[in-house]
Motif scaffolding. Structure first.
Motif, PDB file in Angstrom:
ATOM      1  N   ASP A   1       0.948   4.337  -2.795  1.00 39.49           N
ATOM      2  CA  ASP A   1       0.822   5.757  -2.442  1.00 39.49           C
ATOM      3  C   ASP A   1       1.848   6.644  -3.151  1.00 39.49           C
ATOM      4  O   ASP A   1       1.613   7.852  -3.317  1.00 39.49           O
ATOM      5  CB  ASP A   1       0.962   5.938  -0.925  1.00 39.49           C
ATOM      6  CG  ASP A   1      -0.229   5.373  -0.164  1.00 39.49           C
ATOM      7  OD1 ASP A   1      -1.285   5.160  -0.788  1.00 39.49           O
ATOM      8  OD2 ASP A   1      -0.094   5.132   1.059  1.00 39.49           O
ATOM      9  N   THR A   2       2.983   6.079  -3.585  1.00 41.94           N
ATOM     10  CA  THR A   2       3.987   6.893  -4.269  1.00 41.94           C
ATOM     11  C   THR A   2       3.512   7.336  -5.647  1.00 41.94           C
ATOM     12  O   THR A   2       3.988   8.335  -6.191  1.00 41.94           O
ATOM     13  CB  THR A   2       5.311   6.125  -4.454  1.00 41.94           C
ATOM     14  OG1 THR A   2       5.109   5.024  -5.362  1.00 41.94           O
ATOM     15  CG2 THR A   2       5.834   5.609  -3.117  1.00 41.94           C
TER      16      THR A   2
ATOM     17  N   THR B   1      -4.269   0.677  -7.866  1.00 44.74           N
ATOM     18  CA  THR B   1      -4.712   1.776  -7.003  1.00 44.74           C
ATOM     19  C   THR B   1      -5.257   1.260  -5.674  1.00 44.74           C
ATOM     20  O   THR B   1      -5.529   2.046  -4.774  1.00 44.74           O
ATOM     21  CB  THR B   1      -5.787   2.625  -7.703  1.00 44.74           C
ATOM     22  OG1 THR B   1      -6.869   1.775  -8.130  1.00 44.74           O
ATOM     23  CG2 THR B   1      -5.204   3.342  -8.922  1.00 44.74           C
TER      24      THR B   1
ATOM     25  N   GLY C   1       0.810  -1.216   0.000  1.00 45.22           N
ATOM     26  CA  GLY C   1       0.000   0.000   0.000  1.00 45.22           C
ATOM     27  C   GLY C   1       0.840   1.263   0.000  1.00 45.22           C
ATOM     28  O   GLY C   1       0.494   2.259  -0.658  1.00 45.22           O
ATOM     29  N   GLU C   2       1.972   1.232   0.718  1.00 43.32           N
ATOM     30  CA  GLU C   2       2.866   2.395   0.732  1.00 43.32           C
ATOM     31  C   GLU C   2       3.475   2.621  -0.655  1.00 43.32           C
ATOM     32  O   GLU C   2       3.715   3.765  -1.059  1.00 43.32           O
ATOM     33  CB  GLU C   2       3.959   2.199   1.772  1.00 43.32           C
ATOM     34  CG  GLU C   2       3.427   2.220   3.206  1.00 43.32           C
ATOM     35  CD  GLU C   2       4.513   1.936   4.236  1.00 43.32           C
ATOM     36  OE1 GLU C   2       4.216   2.049   5.431  1.00 43.32           O
ATOM     37  OE2 GLU C   2       5.656   1.608   3.834  1.00 43.32           O
TER      38      GLU C   2
END
Length: 278
Positions: free
Chosen positions: A141-142, A149, A137-138
């Motif tokens: 986020d980038t 997504t 998930g991190e």
């Protein structure tokens, strides 16, 4: 006395040959002419080239001769016409020359060096899934790690990834990154080809976690007979590209506007690593 570093140097004879090729194309009309010949199946006459490029016949003949002297094109006579055809060898030789000059054909490393002493890598277990999904998930986020997504489900990833090629990196007992490989096809002849992914905890990027993961990834792949690893990286993700180069991956090419995310089209770099035996 300070010794010169042991740097790779292109052979003088190769450099002279490549310089001659590049010099020949340092003329826009010649580049346009070569493109026209290369895209004309069966060849094209000098008269047809003259008309297509809107230049005089004497100018066209001059540039054709220059291209023929270097070996980019071949000439043959048919009655009163001169037929110009592409030299098929240059279609691979010229791109290879560019790769050689840019260092893409230089011997590639087996795997990353200078690994962090405080990072350990072990096989992933069922207890690691929460951390793996969190780090995934991190990466999402980038905005430049994946076209996903939302984080895929555990069941989805578990079904995709090869059981023996899932690894996590630990720092002070905490999972701070992971890498995994998935088969690219169910066909038997692609059994040794895998698509790889690597993700690092946002708090620990830039300190060698990715290097440690790729070291384990590629050495395990070599050990287990995976003869080709491939991955795609967003062109904006320069650290990711450099990381894979350090593990022996080479850039195969750029896939332009390959997919869209959040309304923006992105290019990706296709990278590949082959074992020494393949």
């Amino acid at each position: 006395m300070t010794l010169a570093p042991d740097l790779p140097v292109l052979a003088a004879t190769d450099a002279a040959t490549y310089a001659e090729w590049f010099a020949c194309l340092a003329e826009p009309t010649r580049v346009r002419l070569l493109h026209t010949v290369a895209t004309a199946p069966g060849g094209v006459t000098v008269g047809e080239l003259t008309e297509a490029l809107g230049i005089s016949q004497s100018t066209c003949s001059h540039h054709v001769r220059k291209l023929a002297d270097v070996g980019f094109v071949r000439l043959r006579r048919e009655k009163t016409a001169t037929i110009v055809t592409i030299n098929a060898a240059c279609c691979t030789g010229f791109p290879q020359a560019a790769d050689a000059v840019m260092g893409l054909l230089a011997p590639r490393p087996c795997c990353p060096s200078d690994l962090p002493a405080d990072v350990t890598v072990r096989a992933m277990t069922d207890e690691d899934w929460d951390d793996v999904l969190r780090i995934y998930g991190e990466g999402i986020d980038t905005g430049i790690a994946t076209f996903d997504t939302t984080v895929p489900s555990r069941d989805t990833l578990d079904a995709q990834w090869l059981p023996g090629h899932r690894w996590v990196a630990l720092l002070d007992g905490e999972v701070v990154g992971w890498t995994a490989a998935a088969p690219v096809s169910t066909k038997d002849h692609y059994a040794g080809v895998a698509e790889t992914s690597v993700y690092v905890d946002a708090r620990h990027r830039g300190r060698g976690v990715g290097k440690a993961l790729l070291h384990k990834q590629v050495t395990a792949a070599d050990r287990d007979g995976l003869w080709a690893l491939q991955t795609t990286v967003f062109t904006e993700n320069r650290p990711g590209i450099a990381l894979h180069h350090s593990a022996g991956y080479r850039t195969v090419g750029v896939r332009e506007r390959i997919a869209e995310r959040d309304g923006t089209w992105h290019d990706t770099v296709l990278l590949e690593r082959r074992t020494e035996r393949s």
